[in-house]
Design an enzyme around this catalytic site. Sequence first.
Site, mmCIF file in Angstrom:
data_model
loop_
_atom_site.group_PDB
_atom_site.id
_atom_site.type_symbol
_atom_site.label_atom_id
_atom_site.label_comp_id
_atom_site.label_asym_id
_atom_site.label_seq_id
_atom_site.Cartn_x
_atom_site.Cartn_y
_atom_site.Cartn_z
ATOM 1 N NE ARG A 1 4.236 -3.996 11.441
ATOM 2 C CZ ARG A 1 5.127 -4.277 10.485
ATOM 3 N NH1 ARG A 1 6.068 -5.179 10.694
ATOM 4 N NH2 ARG A 1 5.066 -3.679 9.331
ATOM 5 N NE ARG B 1 -1.829 0.273 11.321
ATOM 6 C CZ ARG B 1 -0.967 0.504 10.327
ATOM 7 N NH1 ARG B 1 -1.066 1.578 9.606
ATOM 8 N NH2 ARG B 1 -0.024 -0.361 10.071
ATOM 9 N NE ARG C 1 8.595 -3.556 4.985
ATOM 10 C CZ ARG C 1 7.356 -3.118 5.211
ATOM 11 N NH1 ARG C 1 6.678 -2.538 4.226
ATOM 12 N NH2 ARG C 1 6.776 -3.275 6.365
ATOM 13 C CE LYS D 1 -1.000 -0.402 4.851
ATOM 14 N NZ LYS D 1 -0.053 0.625 5.348
ATOM 15 N NE ARG E 1 8.964 -0.818 8.449
ATOM 16 C CZ ARG E 1 7.753 -0.575 7.974
ATOM 17 N NH1 ARG E 1 7.610 -0.061 6.764
ATOM 18 N NH2 ARG E 1 6.706 -0.833 8.689
#
Length: 204
Positions: A152, A96, A135, A21, A141
């Site tokens: 998450r 969210r 990623r 996204k 990250r």
Amino acid sequence: MTRPRAEHVRLLIVGPQGSGKGTQGTRIAEAFGIPAISTGDVFRENIREATELGLQVKAIIEGGHLVPDELTSAVVRDRLSHDDAAGGYILDGFPRNLSQVADLDEFMRERDENVDAVIELSVPREESVARLALRAHEQGRADDTEEVIANRLAIYERETAPILDVYRERGVVDEIDGVGTPDEITDRIIAALEARGLSRRAAA
Ligand code: ADP
């Protein structure tokens, strides 16, 4: 120099972690000449610059939890007040949960605005987990470790997916298949928005 005025288009992009996204939000923003506002990016920037907000949210984000609604909504309200958001925007990562939907409704009511479309990016769970692992490897990250990713995704299912029902009832959700090349997915989103009569800005 004046750029052609953007269409007044207000969009949300919603999808699980690893759905792409962020990438698609940026591309759609560019196509429509509107800013992409990502709460995750705002928080990460504040963490990098060690601002007061950054210090407040660092541990929360690194643990894969949601930042408290009050703080998040205040950040969005402030960001929407900038001049560049007057001609439309795409929100990535907000709202969210249902409480944030209520906050956004209130902000938009004050501004006499409506959500024109909600882009729902759907990606099978195995695919998003695989993309996140990649990623994590590439970008390192801090919230992309296996355990935090699982947390998450669970929050997404429990708190974020239900917001789509609210917008579905309002008739503004476009479900987009998020598997394919980035260009294919952008084309699908633009086609869905155009089918709603939301057109891109004239080429600059
Ligand atoms: P992802 O969608 O991959 O989790 P984001 O960049 O959207 O990545 O968000 C990163 C983190 O920032 C989230 O896990 C959460 O801690 C925080 N965050 C972002 N948006 C919100 C929000 N609307 N409400 C609460 N926390 C948020």
